[in-house]
Design an enzyme around this catalytic site. Sequence first.
Site, PDB file in Angstrom:
ATOM      1  N   CYS A  97       0.264   2.598   6.302  1.00  0.00           N
ATOM      2  CA  CYS A  97       0.534   1.250   6.785  1.00  0.00           C
ATOM      3  C   CYS A  97       0.769   0.352   5.572  1.00  0.00           C
ATOM      4  O   CYS A  97       0.372   0.683   4.461  1.00  0.00           O
ATOM      5  CB  CYS A  97      -0.619   0.735   7.646  1.00  0.00           C
ATOM      6  SG  CYS A  97      -2.222   0.670   6.806  1.00  0.00           S
TER       7      CYS A  97
ATOM      8  N   HIS B 247      -8.894   3.790  -2.049  1.00  0.00           N
ATOM      9  CA  HIS B 247      -7.459   3.507  -1.928  1.00  0.00           C
ATOM     10  C   HIS B 247      -6.997   2.701  -3.144  1.00  0.00           C
ATOM     11  O   HIS B 247      -7.015   1.466  -3.122  1.00  0.00           O
ATOM     12  CB  HIS B 247      -7.249   2.726  -0.627  1.00  0.00           C
ATOM     13  CG  HIS B 247      -5.870   2.216  -0.380  1.00  0.00           C
ATOM     14  ND1 HIS B 247      -4.730   2.805  -0.898  1.00  0.00           N
ATOM     15  CD2 HIS B 247      -5.437   1.148   0.361  1.00  0.00           C
ATOM     16  CE1 HIS B 247      -3.669   2.124  -0.495  1.00  0.00           C
ATOM     17  NE2 HIS B 247      -4.071   1.113   0.259  1.00  0.00           N
TER      18      HIS B 247
ATOM     19  N   CYS C 175       0.796  -1.228   0.000  1.00  0.00           N
ATOM     20  CA  CYS C 175       0.000   0.000   0.000  1.00  0.00           C
ATOM     21  C   CYS C 175       0.831   1.282   0.000  1.00  0.00           C
ATOM     22  O   CYS C 175       0.315   2.345  -0.313  1.00  0.00           O
ATOM     23  CB  CYS C 175      -0.935   0.015   1.208  1.00  0.00           C
ATOM     24  SG  CYS C 175      -2.203  -1.261   1.152  1.00  0.00           S
TER      25      CYS C 175
END
Length: 401
Positions: free
Chosen positions: A387, A357, A91
């Site tokens: 994260c 996202h 991510c």
Amino acid sequence: MADAYIFDAVRTPRGKGKASGSLHEITSLSLATQALQALRDRNDLDTSKVDDVILGCVAPIGEQGSDIARTAVLNAEYAESVAGVQVDRFCASGLEACNIAAAKVMTGEADMAIGGGVEAMSRVPMGSNGGAWPSDPSVAIKTYFAPQGISADLIATKYGISRDDVDAYAVESQKRAAKSWAEGRFSKSVVPVKDQMGAIILDHDEHMRPDADMQSLAGLNPSFAGIGGMGFDEVVKQRYPEIEAINHVHHAGNSSGIVDGASGVLFGTKEMGEALGLKPRARVKGFASIGSEPSIMLTGPEFVTSKLLKKLGMEASDIDLYELNEAFASVVLRFMQAHDISHDKINVNGGAIAMGHPLGATGGMILGTMVDELERSDKETALVTLCVGAGMGTATVIERV
């Protein structure tokens, strides 16, 4: 070492990451291409002065494979001399790509570089590229592997974060995102996505649900209780024996949305900017990455922030604005708890719970959001962090010029 400056940042709107989403017909290559073209056209950029393009992409297979960064450079008709490379830090891929671009400038390898990312999640679904960590027992067992949703619920359980807490955070994210769009806070950076004929396909983030409230979210069942009951709850309880039972609090309404999108951030030296007539908007003060415990997985931002602030000789109170990707509500709430950060200093424009996202692109998107917000709010310093899967964190500190 030279200073790395940010001259511009762009992102596409985020389209719903499913077949009915507005961007489903737009390829990953086209999304990345349009971001690069926008950087070129907005800045009247001589692309022969760009040394490298680094793009994050978390599922680099199929149409997103074979080094999509270099393919996008060619497709955007940049100078042939411009290199391109794809990177994957789950991510945080987009922010890692930006940090690499900045590092190239700082070390003198490049006078100008672009960082960012792309992910068309409606076309290349999350997890399509597989991997050993979740599937090979030789590593999964000894690292107490569990899916991210279980990790998010473990954070909530371990740190006393309730269902009401995560739902209230999600409602506020939706309100902030809606307000930011209504006030034009994203107008500097968002470039509409067009089809092959030049018609605008999408000019806004379409995942948002501004009418969400505590009552509507209360009606959603926890998303990860089922797989937790299949054995993953017991796995993480072995790693954290102080936990008697996992409190499953996350669902689609308080977790990041699956979307399509791309981002690009233009970095360079002061001298190259002056030569091209570009005005710097921010300076990169520093960046860092760190590994963290992989079973709870999503606590990396807490530790990488401490690492980076120590490296820069700063305190948490020295940062005016924080931007932490809203992978799950508990991730942000734990970060605020760990560093004693008030909600009025973090994710002030809403985040991925509301807007989505697009895995490889998000880091570049939120870095650009902070460049815009520092200017809009007349603040000086921002810290951007995410994260990361397998237990990691990546962070960057910038200051307004």
